[in-house]
Design a protein around this motif. Sequence first.
Motif, PDB file in Angstrom:
ATOM      1  N   PRO A 152      42.520  41.782  24.668  1.00  0.00           N
ATOM      2  CA  PRO A 152      41.635  41.615  23.578  1.00  0.00           C
ATOM      3  C   PRO A 152      40.365  40.600  23.958  1.00  0.00           C
ATOM      4  N   LEU A 153      39.751  40.728  22.628  1.00  0.00           N
ATOM      5  CA  LEU A 153      37.786  40.474  22.899  1.00  0.00           C
ATOM      6  C   LEU A 153      37.651  38.888  23.834  1.00  0.00           C
ATOM      7  N   ASN A 154      38.575  38.082  23.521  1.00  0.00           N
ATOM      8  CA  ASN A 154      38.277  37.011  23.875  1.00  0.00           C
ATOM      9  C   ASN A 154      39.119  37.055  25.099  1.00  0.00           C
ATOM     10  N   GLY A 155      39.593  38.221  25.908  1.00  0.00           N
ATOM     11  CA  GLY A 155      40.368  38.013  26.860  1.00  0.00           C
ATOM     12  C   GLY A 155      38.968  38.662  28.264  1.00  0.00           C
ATOM     13  N   PRO A 156      39.589  38.767  29.742  1.00  0.00           N
ATOM     14  CA  PRO A 156      38.692  38.714  30.410  1.00  0.00           C
ATOM     15  C   PRO A 156      38.451  40.333  30.988  1.00  0.00           C
ATOM     16  N   GLY A 157      37.080  39.823  31.791  1.00  0.00           N
ATOM     17  CA  GLY A 157      36.851  41.602  32.186  1.00  0.00           C
ATOM     18  C   GLY A 157      36.289  42.434  31.339  1.00  0.00           C
ATOM     19  N   ILE A 158      36.048  42.068  29.831  1.00  0.00           N
ATOM     20  CA  ILE A 158      35.074  43.205  28.592  1.00  0.00           C
ATOM     21  C   ILE A 158      33.803  41.593  28.836  1.00  0.00           C
ATOM     22  N   ARG A 159      33.133  42.225  29.637  1.00  0.00           N
ATOM     23  CA  ARG A 159      32.099  40.750  29.179  1.00  0.00           C
ATOM     24  C   ARG A 159      30.642  42.419  28.597  1.00  0.00           C
ATOM     25  N   LEU A 160      31.226  43.549  29.141  1.00  0.00           N
ATOM     26  CA  LEU A 160      30.713  44.210  28.388  1.00  0.00           C
ATOM     27  C   LEU A 160      30.895  45.724  27.627  1.00  0.00           C
ATOM     28  N   GLY A 161      32.148  45.070  27.305  1.00  0.00           N
ATOM     29  CA  GLY A 161      33.240  45.608  26.575  1.00  0.00           C
ATOM     30  C   GLY A 161      34.470  46.533  27.556  1.00  0.00           C
ATOM     31  N   ALA A 162      35.328  47.805  26.747  1.00  0.00           N
ATOM     32  CA  ALA A 162      36.286  48.568  27.809  1.00  0.00           C
ATOM     33  C   ALA A 162      35.393  49.643  27.886  1.00  0.00           C
ATOM     34  N   GLY A 163      35.150  49.428  29.759  1.00  0.00           N
ATOM     35  CA  GLY A 163      34.508  49.960  30.133  1.00  0.00           C
ATOM     36  C   GLY A 163      34.688  50.100  32.078  1.00  0.00           C
ATOM     37  N   ILE A 164      34.569  50.897  32.534  1.00  0.00           N
ATOM     38  CA  ILE A 164      34.909  50.996  34.075  1.00  0.00           C
ATOM     39  C   ILE A 164      33.556  50.559  34.576  1.00  0.00           C
ATOM     40  N   TYR A 165      33.772  49.431  35.155  1.00  0.00           N
ATOM     41  CA  TYR A 165      32.589  48.117  35.870  1.00  0.00           C
ATOM     42  C   TYR A 165      32.772  49.225  37.270  1.00  0.00           C
ATOM     43  N   THR A 166      31.059  48.778  37.972  1.00  0.00           N
ATOM     44  CA  THR A 166      30.898  49.177  38.818  1.00  0.00           C
ATOM     45  C   THR A 166      29.152  47.853  39.056  1.00  0.00           C
ATOM     46  N   SER A 167      29.184  48.035  40.254  1.00  0.00           N
ATOM     47  CA  SER A 167      27.585  47.399  40.864  1.00  0.00           C
ATOM     48  C   SER A 167      26.597  48.000  42.242  1.00  0.00           C
ATOM     49  N   HIS A 168      25.415  47.695  42.178  1.00  0.00           N
ATOM     50  CA  HIS A 168      24.738  47.681  43.334  1.00  0.00           C
ATOM     51  C   HIS A 168      25.480  47.208  44.109  1.00  0.00           C
ATOM     52  N   SER A 169      25.437  45.774  43.918  1.00  0.00           N
ATOM     53  CA  SER A 169      26.027  44.600  44.866  1.00  0.00           C
ATOM     54  C   SER A 169      27.591  45.155  45.593  1.00  0.00           C
ATOM     55  N   SER A 170      27.696  45.300  47.051  1.00  0.00           N
ATOM     56  CA  SER A 170      29.016  45.071  47.038  1.00  0.00           C
ATOM     57  C   SER A 170      29.248  43.434  47.482  1.00  0.00           C
ATOM     58  N   SER A 171      28.912  42.644  47.708  1.00  0.00           N
ATOM     59  CA  SER A 171      29.336  41.404  47.393  1.00  0.00           C
ATOM     60  C   SER A 171      29.840  41.128  45.675  1.00  0.00           C
ATOM     61  N   LYS A 172      29.129  41.672  45.209  1.00  0.00           N
ATOM     62  CA  LYS A 172      30.210  41.476  43.535  1.00  0.00           C
ATOM     63  C   LYS A 172      30.572  41.735  43.705  1.00  0.00           C
ATOM     64  N   ALA A 173      31.114  43.411  43.947  1.00  0.00           N
ATOM     65  CA  ALA A 173      32.064  43.614  43.852  1.00  0.00           C
ATOM     66  C   ALA A 173      33.614  43.608  44.602  1.00  0.00           C
ATOM     67  N   ALA A 174      32.752  42.450  46.286  1.00  0.00           N
ATOM     68  CA  ALA A 174      34.185  42.345  46.429  1.00  0.00           C
ATOM     69  C   ALA A 174      35.069  41.027  45.996  1.00  0.00           C
ATOM     70  N   LEU A 175      34.003  40.669  44.358  1.00  0.00           N
ATOM     71  CA  LEU A 175      34.892  39.804  44.399  1.00  0.00           C
ATOM     72  C   LEU A 175      35.785  39.660  43.143  1.00  0.00           C
ATOM     73  N   TYR A 176      36.094  41.054  42.964  1.00  0.00           N
ATOM     74  CA  TYR A 176      37.611  41.409  42.423  1.00  0.00           C
ATOM     75  C   TYR A 176      38.433  42.483  43.435  1.00  0.00           C
ATOM     76  N   ALA A 177      37.922  41.939  44.746  1.00  0.00           N
ATOM     77  CA  ALA A 177      39.221  42.840  45.795  1.00  0.00           C
ATOM     78  C   ALA A 177      39.755  42.453  45.496  1.00  0.00           C
ATOM     79  N   GLU A 178      41.630  42.155  45.125  1.00  0.00           N
ATOM     80  CA  GLU A 178      42.101  41.389  45.565  1.00  0.00           C
ATOM     81  C   GLU A 178      43.767  42.431  46.476  1.00  0.00           C
ATOM     82  N   ASN A 179      44.398  41.646  47.276  1.00  0.00           N
ATOM     83  CA  ASN A 179      45.151  42.407  48.157  1.00  0.00           C
ATOM     84  C   ASN A 179      46.722  41.681  47.733  1.00  0.00           C
ATOM     85  N   ARG A 180      47.095  42.722  46.832  1.00  0.00           N
ATOM     86  CA  ARG A 180      48.205  41.941  46.096  1.00  0.00           C
ATOM     87  C   ARG A 180      50.017  42.252  47.619  1.00  0.00           C
TER      88      ARG A 180
END
Length: 257
Positions: A152-180
């Motif tokens: 939903p539009l007020n849900g998490p992880g869609i600050r720039l909509g329903a897309g596939i997010y990447t970053s030039h920053s490895s430390s930024k990407a690491a924030l989403y690394a989860e060992n389930r």
Amino acid sequence: MPSNACPQCQRQPKHPDYRFCSVACGQSAARSAPELKYLYPHHELSVMIATQFMQCWSIGPKPMVLAVYTITWTESSQRSFKQYRDAVEVRGQFKRNGCFPGNEQKRFRSTVRACTLGEGANVSPCYNEACWMCETIRCGFEPHLQRKRSVPLNGPGIRLGAGIYTSHSSSKAALYAENRHDPESRIKAMLVCRVVIGKPFVTCQEDPTIRSPPLGYDCVYGEPGDHSAFREDEYVVYNADAIRAAYLVLYDTAPGA
């Protein structure tokens, strides 16, 4: 072993502009794809990826790279990515500006891992539905994109909509690394993706309603700055063929602990 050995046969030098030594080795890798191919620490591809990973880590203590793998693609995955990239290239003529075709770039991305992929001898993606990392390697990004479109539009992880997010920053990407499979594990994994950036639409504002880039653009770039909603960069593509997982980096989040 040579520092530029072909990841498939591990005997001949790889082609200067290709991951493998020959078309035959590339086809052999494609037949068993997708899977991880371990790159020895001195291998030029391993050095390149590990260096980029460390240089682009900008938040907090730097981790230690434990292993780098290249990820093989099926022929159909290769073909659809190239077709998309070529179409973007034709529109933008990026080669004339000294860029890679389609303005292709390497960007970091992390997600949920529910197995030990990359650790020890585990180089085959699992089929656990909770393991989004293996899902991405096996199936590409379409399943992820479909999940994003259901948020939903007020849900998490869609600050720039329903897309596939990447970053030039490895430390930024690491924030989403989860060992389930083991939330306490210090060992985490991150994808290095080949992304067709094309012509980016630059914004400093969040917009969860986005479903595709504005007309004439190929992705959305959340640009960081003093008056921006973004602390670090976000590159978002909205077509699953614009991105492929190319490498996996295994790293220790607390070296020396």
